[in-house]
Write a protein that holds these residues in place. Structure first.
Motif, PDB file in Angstrom:
ATOM      1  N   MET A  36       8.412  18.784   3.909  1.00 50.32           N
ATOM      2  CA  MET A  36       7.757  17.551   4.332  1.00 50.32           C
ATOM      3  C   MET A  36       7.664  16.598   3.144  1.00 50.32           C
ATOM      4  O   MET A  36       7.349  16.993   2.032  1.00 50.32           O
ATOM      5  N   GLN A  37       7.925  15.341   3.433  1.00 42.80           N
ATOM      6  CA  GLN A  37       7.807  14.289   2.429  1.00 42.80           C
ATOM      7  C   GLN A  37       6.559  13.455   2.745  1.00 42.80           C
ATOM      8  O   GLN A  37       6.225  13.265   3.913  1.00 42.80           O
ATOM      9  N   LYS A  38       5.904  12.962   1.701  1.00 43.05           N
ATOM     10  CA  LYS A  38       4.722  12.119   1.882  1.00 43.05           C
ATOM     11  C   LYS A  38       4.915  10.815   1.124  1.00 43.05           C
ATOM     12  O   LYS A  38       5.437  10.805   0.015  1.00 43.05           O
ATOM     13  N   TYR A  39       4.453   9.720   1.748  1.00 46.84           N
ATOM     14  CA  TYR A  39       4.573   8.390   1.152  1.00 46.84           C
ATOM     15  C   TYR A  39       3.282   7.613   1.367  1.00 46.84           C
ATOM     16  O   TYR A  39       2.595   7.788   2.372  1.00 46.84           O
ATOM     17  N   CYS A  40       2.999   6.715   0.441  1.00 42.39           N
ATOM     18  CA  CYS A  40       1.867   5.806   0.547  1.00 42.39           C
ATOM     19  C   CYS A  40       2.399   4.403   0.268  1.00 42.39           C
ATOM     20  O   CYS A  40       3.063   4.182  -0.756  1.00 42.39           O
ATOM     21  N   LEU A  41       2.117   3.473   1.175  1.00 43.29           N
ATOM     22  CA  LEU A  41       2.618   2.105   1.039  1.00 43.29           C
ATOM     23  C   LEU A  41       1.485   1.109   1.226  1.00 43.29           C
ATOM     24  O   LEU A  41       0.497   1.404   1.897  1.00 43.29           O
ATOM     25  N   PHE A  42       1.659  -0.091   0.651  1.00 38.24           N
ATOM     26  CA  PHE A  42       0.641  -1.138   0.727  1.00 38.24           C
ATOM     27  C   PHE A  42       1.235  -2.454   1.206  1.00 38.24           C
ATOM     28  O   PHE A  42       2.408  -2.745   0.972  1.00 38.24           O
ATOM     29  N   LEU A  43       0.379  -3.230   1.854  1.00 35.99           N
ATOM     30  CA  LEU A  43       0.743  -4.554   2.350  1.00 35.99           C
ATOM     31  C   LEU A  43      -0.548  -5.337   2.532  1.00 35.99           C
ATOM     32  O   LEU A  43      -1.602  -4.749   2.788  1.00 35.99           O
ATOM     33  N   ASP A  44      -0.489  -6.634   2.399  1.00 33.06           N
ATOM     34  CA  ASP A  44      -1.662  -7.483   2.635  1.00 33.06           C
ATOM     35  C   ASP A  44      -1.534  -8.216   3.961  1.00 33.06           C
ATOM     36  O   ASP A  44      -0.432  -8.452   4.455  1.00 33.06           O
ATOM     37  N   LEU A  45      -2.694  -8.568   4.496  1.00 37.10           N
ATOM     38  CA  LEU A  45      -2.775  -9.452   5.648  1.00 37.10           C
ATOM     39  C   LEU A  45      -3.240 -10.814   5.160  1.00 37.10           C
ATOM     40  O   LEU A  45      -3.847 -10.920   4.085  1.00 37.10           O
ATOM     41  N   HIS A  46      -2.966 -11.851   5.938  1.00 36.81           N
ATOM     42  CA  HIS A  46      -3.500 -13.161   5.597  1.00 36.81           C
ATOM     43  C   HIS A  46      -5.025 -13.081   5.624  1.00 36.81           C
ATOM     44  O   HIS A  46      -5.598 -12.387   6.453  1.00 36.81           O
ATOM     45  N   GLU A  47      -5.659 -13.770   4.718  1.00 32.81           N
ATOM     46  CA  GLU A  47      -7.125 -13.719   4.614  1.00 32.81           C
ATOM     47  C   GLU A  47      -7.760 -14.604   5.675  1.00 32.81           C
ATOM     48  O   GLU A  47      -8.276 -15.670   5.380  1.00 32.81           O
ATOM     49  N   ASP A  48      -7.717 -14.107   6.896  1.00 32.87           N
ATOM     50  CA  ASP A  48      -8.257 -14.807   8.060  1.00 32.87           C
ATOM     51  C   ASP A  48      -8.881 -13.744   8.958  1.00 32.87           C
ATOM     52  O   ASP A  48      -8.163 -12.912   9.544  1.00 32.87           O
ATOM     53  N   ARG A  49     -10.197 -13.753   9.051  1.00 30.45           N
ATOM     54  CA  ARG A  49     -10.924 -12.700   9.780  1.00 30.45           C
ATOM     55  C   ARG A  49     -10.426 -12.538  11.215  1.00 30.45           C
ATOM     56  O   ARG A  49     -10.263 -11.422  11.706  1.00 30.45           O
ATOM     57  N   GLU A  50     -10.172 -13.654  11.917  1.00 28.19           N
ATOM     58  CA  GLU A  50      -9.707 -13.578  13.303  1.00 28.19           C
ATOM     59  C   GLU A  50      -8.326 -12.934  13.392  1.00 28.19           C
ATOM     60  O   GLU A  50      -8.073 -12.111  14.281  1.00 28.19           O
ATOM     61  N   LEU A  51      -7.424 -13.294  12.479  1.00 29.73           N
ATOM     62  CA  LEU A  51      -6.093 -12.678  12.466  1.00 29.73           C
ATOM     63  C   LEU A  51      -6.178 -11.185  12.161  1.00 29.73           C
ATOM     64  O   LEU A  51      -5.474 -10.374  12.773  1.00 29.73           O
ATOM     65  N   ILE A  52      -7.033 -10.811  11.224  1.00 32.49           N
ATOM     66  CA  ILE A  52      -7.189  -9.398  10.875  1.00 32.49           C
ATOM     67  C   ILE A  52      -7.700  -8.614  12.078  1.00 32.49           C
ATOM     68  O   ILE A  52      -7.197  -7.524  12.382  1.00 32.49           O
ATOM     69  N   GLU A  53      -8.661  -9.159  12.796  1.00 30.51           N
ATOM     70  CA  GLU A  53      -9.188  -8.475  13.985  1.00 30.51           C
ATOM     71  C   GLU A  53      -8.117  -8.364  15.067  1.00 30.51           C
ATOM     72  O   GLU A  53      -8.015  -7.332  15.747  1.00 30.51           O
ATOM     73  N   GLU A  54      -7.316  -9.410  15.243  1.00 32.63           N
ATOM     74  CA  GLU A  54      -6.228  -9.363  16.219  1.00 32.63           C
ATOM     75  C   GLU A  54      -5.202  -8.308  15.830  1.00 32.63           C
ATOM     76  O   GLU A  54      -4.689  -7.563  16.679  1.00 32.63           O
TER      77      GLU A  54
ATOM     78  N   ASN B  90      11.615   8.900  16.033  1.00 36.77           N
ATOM     79  CA  ASN B  90      13.063   9.122  15.963  1.00 36.77           C
ATOM     80  C   ASN B  90      13.603   9.048  14.538  1.00 36.77           C
ATOM     81  O   ASN B  90      14.655   9.612  14.244  1.00 36.77           O
ATOM     82  N   ALA B  91      12.882   8.374  13.657  1.00 31.46           N
ATOM     83  CA  ALA B  91      13.303   8.265  12.259  1.00 31.46           C
ATOM     84  C   ALA B  91      12.932   9.518  11.454  1.00 31.46           C
ATOM     85  O   ALA B  91      13.320   9.640  10.297  1.00 31.46           O
TER      86      ALA B  91
ATOM     87  N   ALA C 188       6.821  12.800   6.670  1.00 29.31           N
ATOM     88  CA  ALA C 188       8.118  12.788   7.337  1.00 29.31           C
ATOM     89  C   ALA C 188       8.867  14.083   7.052  1.00 29.31           C
ATOM     90  O   ALA C 188       8.591  14.773   6.063  1.00 29.31           O
ATOM     91  N   ASP C 189       9.830  14.371   7.913  1.00 32.31           N
ATOM     92  CA  ASP C 189      10.632  15.568   7.718  1.00 32.31           C
ATOM     93  C   ASP C 189      11.595  15.366   6.540  1.00 32.31           C
ATOM     94  O   ASP C 189      11.724  14.262   6.003  1.00 32.31           O
ATOM     95  N   ALA C 190      12.266  16.424   6.163  1.00 34.54           N
ATOM     96  CA  ALA C 190      13.123  16.416   4.971  1.00 34.54           C
ATOM     97  C   ALA C 190      14.302  15.454   5.095  1.00 34.54           C
ATOM     98  O   ALA C 190      14.838  15.001   4.082  1.00 34.54           O
ATOM     99  N   ASP C 191      14.713  15.133   6.315  1.00 36.01           N
ATOM    100  CA  ASP C 191      15.866  14.247   6.525  1.00 36.01           C
ATOM    101  C   ASP C 191      15.513  12.768   6.533  1.00 36.01           C
ATOM    102  O   ASP C 191      16.395  11.922   6.610  1.00 36.01           O
ATOM    103  N   PHE C 192      14.222  12.447   6.453  1.00 29.47           N
ATOM    104  CA  PHE C 192      13.797  11.041   6.512  1.00 29.47           C
ATOM    105  C   PHE C 192      14.251  10.279   5.277  1.00 29.47           C
ATOM    106  O   PHE C 192      14.220  10.781   4.158  1.00 29.47           O
ATOM    107  N   SER C 193      14.653   9.030   5.497  1.00 32.36           N
ATOM    108  CA  SER C 193      14.884   8.099   4.384  1.00 32.36           C
ATOM    109  C   SER C 193      14.538   6.694   4.857  1.00 32.36           C
ATOM    110  O   SER C 193      14.710   6.365   6.045  1.00 32.36           O
ATOM    111  N   PHE C 194      14.053   5.872   3.929  1.00 31.76           N
ATOM    112  CA  PHE C 194      13.730   4.491   4.269  1.00 31.76           C
ATOM    113  C   PHE C 194      14.998   3.714   4.611  1.00 31.76           C
ATOM    114  O   PHE C 194      14.971   2.811   5.441  1.00 31.76           O
ATOM    115  N   GLU C 195      16.109   4.077   3.991  1.00 33.12           N
ATOM    116  CA  GLU C 195      17.377   3.408   4.281  1.00 33.12           C
ATOM    117  C   GLU C 195      17.788   3.662   5.731  1.00 33.12           C
ATOM    118  O   GLU C 195      18.183   2.740   6.453  1.00 33.12           O
TER     119      GLU C 195
END
Length: 110
Positions: free
Chosen positions: A1-19, A37-38, A58-65
């Motif tokens: 098993m493979q493990k990954y941690c990723l980050f991303l930001d949301l626009h700083e708008d409370r209504e958009l974040i709730e949506e 399926n990936a 993810a399983d051993a065959d997973f790749s981001f590519e």
């Protein structure tokens, strides 16, 4: 098993974040299928403020590519990703076209 941690930001708008959160309470079945399926066996997204953290197992065959190629060929995934860009913004360190950034593991308690 493979493990990954990723980050991303949301626009700083409370209504958009709730949506964004609401949309993730009922993710389209085609998106769930594309994730599985990936070779992803578990995927969690956490939120604090406008920052998102995603954990993937993810399983051993997973790749981001491979996942990227599958996503590019899936019309429904492309529709979902276009919708998500309404809420998301790339981190300052992201290269052109990058969304989620892979974090480097610097510690593990065993």
């Amino acid at each position: 098993m493979q493990k990954y941690c990723l980050f991303l930001d949301l626009h700083e708008d409370r209504e958009l974040i709730e949506e964004y959160k609401l949309l993730h309470q009922d993710v389209w079945p085609e998106i769930i299928a594309s994730i599985k399926n990936a070779g992803i066996t578990n995927l969690d997204i956490y939120n604090v403020g406008n920052r998102l953290c995603m954990f993937i197992e993810a399983d051993a065959d997973f790749s981001f590519e491979k996942k990227g190629k599958m996503d590019a060929e899936n019309e429904k995934v492309q529709e979902w990703e276009s919708l998500m860009w309404k809420f998301q913004k790339a981190l300052p360190q992201a290269k052109e076209g990058e969304k989620w950034l892979l974090a480097d593991k610097i510690f593990e308690l065993k």
